[in-house]
Design a protein around this motif. Sequence first.
Motif, PDB file in Angstrom:
ATOM      1  N   ASP A  20      -2.910   2.039  -4.107  1.00 34.36           N
ATOM      2  CA  ASP A  20      -2.582   3.446  -3.828  1.00 34.36           C
ATOM      3  C   ASP A  20      -3.700   4.318  -4.371  1.00 34.36           C
ATOM      4  O   ASP A  20      -4.216   4.054  -5.458  1.00 34.36           O
ATOM      5  N   ARG A  54       1.598   7.797 -10.398  1.00 34.94           N
ATOM      6  CA  ARG A  54       1.434   6.610 -11.242  1.00 34.94           C
ATOM      7  C   ARG A  54       2.770   6.213 -11.883  1.00 34.94           C
ATOM      8  O   ARG A  54       3.106   5.044 -11.972  1.00 34.94           O
ATOM      9  N   ALA A  84       3.083   3.865  -4.699  1.00 38.36           N
ATOM     10  CA  ALA A  84       3.368   4.914  -5.680  1.00 38.36           C
ATOM     11  C   ALA A  84       4.057   6.110  -5.016  1.00 38.36           C
ATOM     12  O   ALA A  84       4.351   7.106  -5.677  1.00 38.36           O
ATOM     13  N   LYS A  86       0.987  -4.360 -11.232  1.00 36.17           N
ATOM     14  CA  LYS A  86      -0.445  -4.009 -11.186  1.00 36.17           C
ATOM     15  C   LYS A  86      -0.675  -2.936 -10.121  1.00 36.17           C
ATOM     16  O   LYS A  86      -0.246  -3.088  -8.973  1.00 36.17           O
ATOM     17  N   LEU A  87      -1.325  -1.831 -10.516  1.00 39.13           N
ATOM     18  CA  LEU A  87      -1.665  -0.760  -9.576  1.00 39.13           C
ATOM     19  C   LEU A  87      -3.174  -0.706  -9.425  1.00 39.13           C
ATOM     20  O   LEU A  87      -3.895  -0.480 -10.411  1.00 39.13           O
ATOM     21  N   TYR A  88      -3.665  -0.913  -8.215  1.00 43.04           N
ATOM     22  CA  TYR A  88      -5.092  -0.714  -7.926  1.00 43.04           C
ATOM     23  C   TYR A  88      -5.254   0.677  -7.343  1.00 43.04           C
ATOM     24  O   TYR A  88      -4.702   0.965  -6.269  1.00 43.04           O
ATOM     25  N   GLU A  89      -5.970   1.536  -8.060  1.00 40.14           N
ATOM     26  CA  GLU A  89      -6.183   2.893  -7.566  1.00 40.14           C
ATOM     27  C   GLU A  89      -7.363   2.859  -6.600  1.00 40.14           C
ATOM     28  O   GLU A  89      -8.517   3.035  -6.997  1.00 40.14           O
ATOM     29  N   SER A 115       7.695   3.165  -3.401  1.00 38.36           N
ATOM     30  CA  SER A 115       8.143   2.844  -4.763  1.00 38.36           C
ATOM     31  C   SER A 115       9.550   2.232  -4.738  1.00 38.36           C
ATOM     32  O   SER A 115       9.878   1.380  -5.568  1.00 38.36           O
ATOM     33  N   THR A 163       0.871  -1.191   0.000  1.00 37.18           N
ATOM     34  CA  THR A 163       0.000   0.000   0.000  1.00 37.18           C
ATOM     35  C   THR A 163       0.904   1.235   0.000  1.00 37.18           C
ATOM     36  O   THR A 163       1.952   1.243   0.645  1.00 37.18           O
ATOM     37  N   LEU A 203      -3.164   7.469  -5.036  1.00 42.73           N
ATOM     38  CA  LEU A 203      -2.416   8.495  -5.786  1.00 42.73           C
ATOM     39  C   LEU A 203      -2.658   9.908  -5.228  1.00 42.73           C
ATOM     40  O   LEU A 203      -2.482  10.887  -5.945  1.00 42.73           O
ATOM     41  N   VAL A 248       5.282   3.780 -10.263  1.00 45.24           N
ATOM     42  CA  VAL A 248       5.016   2.333 -10.212  1.00 45.24           C
ATOM     43  C   VAL A 248       5.584   1.714 -11.486  1.00 45.24           C
ATOM     44  O   VAL A 248       5.193   2.106 -12.591  1.00 45.24           O
ATOM     45  N   VAL A 286       0.445  -3.164  -6.203  1.00 48.80           N
ATOM     46  CA  VAL A 286       0.395  -1.894  -5.472  1.00 48.80           C
ATOM     47  C   VAL A 286      -1.054  -1.450  -5.296  1.00 48.80           C
ATOM     48  O   VAL A 286      -1.848  -1.511  -6.234  1.00 48.80           O
TER      49      VAL A 286
END
Length: 328
Positions: free
Chosen positions: A31, A38, A9, A46-49, A14, A6, A33, A41, A29
């Motif tokens: 985050d 963004r 970013a 994989k980034l879950y916003e 990072s 968590t 943001l 990363v 990840v």
Amino acid sequence: MRYLVTGGAGFAGSHIVLALLDAGHDVVVLDNLSTGHRQAVPSGVKLYEVDLLDAAATSAIVAQGPWDGVLHFAALSLVGDSMRDPFHYLRQNYLTALNLVQSCVEHKVRKLVFSSTAALFGGPERSDPVPATAPIQPESPYGESKFMIERVLFWADAVYGLRSACLRYFNAAGSDPCGRAGEDHRPETHLIPLTIDAMLGRRPALKVFGTDYPTRDGSCIRDYIHVTDLADAHIRALGQIDDRSVTYNIGNGQGYSTLEVIQSVERISGRKVPWEAAPRRAGDPATLVADSSTLRKETGWTPHFDTLDRIVETALIWREKHPTGYGI
Ligand SMILES: NC(=O)c1ccc[n+]([C@@H]2O[C@H](COP(=O)([O-])OP(=O)(O)OC[C@H]3O[C@@H](n4cnc5c(N)ncnc54)[C@H](O)[C@@H]3O)[C@@H](O)[C@H]2O)c1
């Protein structure tokens, strides 16, 4: 191994993502943001916003395990802001952590590493290094919120067996030595990037708050720990918490004054840093240096970037190459 990060970013997160990838692990990840980027990363991660305040969304991500561990960096971390809006800070940091920890328990995560802080100790009236056993006396809602999270983790272990490592960072600094990530807080409040930006003419003269402290040159002394060393400590801490939880202070153990930071930037860049003396800020202790001996003894950790110049050098390279930070 597979890890959920968590705040991945953000600045510290990072760099830990890079360290985990370098060690051959899979990383996801989470985050929102709000202060992260963004672009920080790495592609392929994989980034879950998602906002951790959203308990259902948080639980849905944690449910996508199994995870070998969760690393929790996401937080609001400006001490001054927390004094102006204490309930916002307490709510954000505490509730987001509570949502995450509860989801970890529900979805059988066994290990969590938490970014705690030296702000737990308030302004200790001591000049010797501060061990993790020093009295907890937060002097800001930010520090208090981090202590509340440490207590959540204590009970998550006592009742559910979720093992955790609380790493109380002093001042994280520097940037990835390969130039893949750097420090870009908005607003920036950390001394090394502020000093570099003043030297580069990207901001007005640096203000040195207090030049009459009982220190070797009158300015405040702080402990700077390189983010790559911080990342290494996280990975080592994960190895320590198979069957117990731990709390470590983490810093270089060496203090450098504000004026020494200015001198280091001047030495490495070959350029002058414009600065001016300003009055002391309330609540700033003269000296704050970490005693990381327990972390060193129990995990074999030792900082690689063990001088201020080595830390400043990496920060300088990144900021010179990224005049607009991550470019937003
Ligand atoms: N940088 C330091 O010197 C330092 C020192 C002591 C402790 N810490 C702690 O380390 C952690 C990381 O610090 P940093 O300097 O990288 O900060 P940062 O602001 O760069 O990173 C924090 C990240 O968390 C994300 N985030 C914030 N609130 C969120 C939410 N509700 N849901 C999802 N994501 C959210 C932000 O978008 C950001 O990417 C923080 O917990 C901070 O308190 C940092």
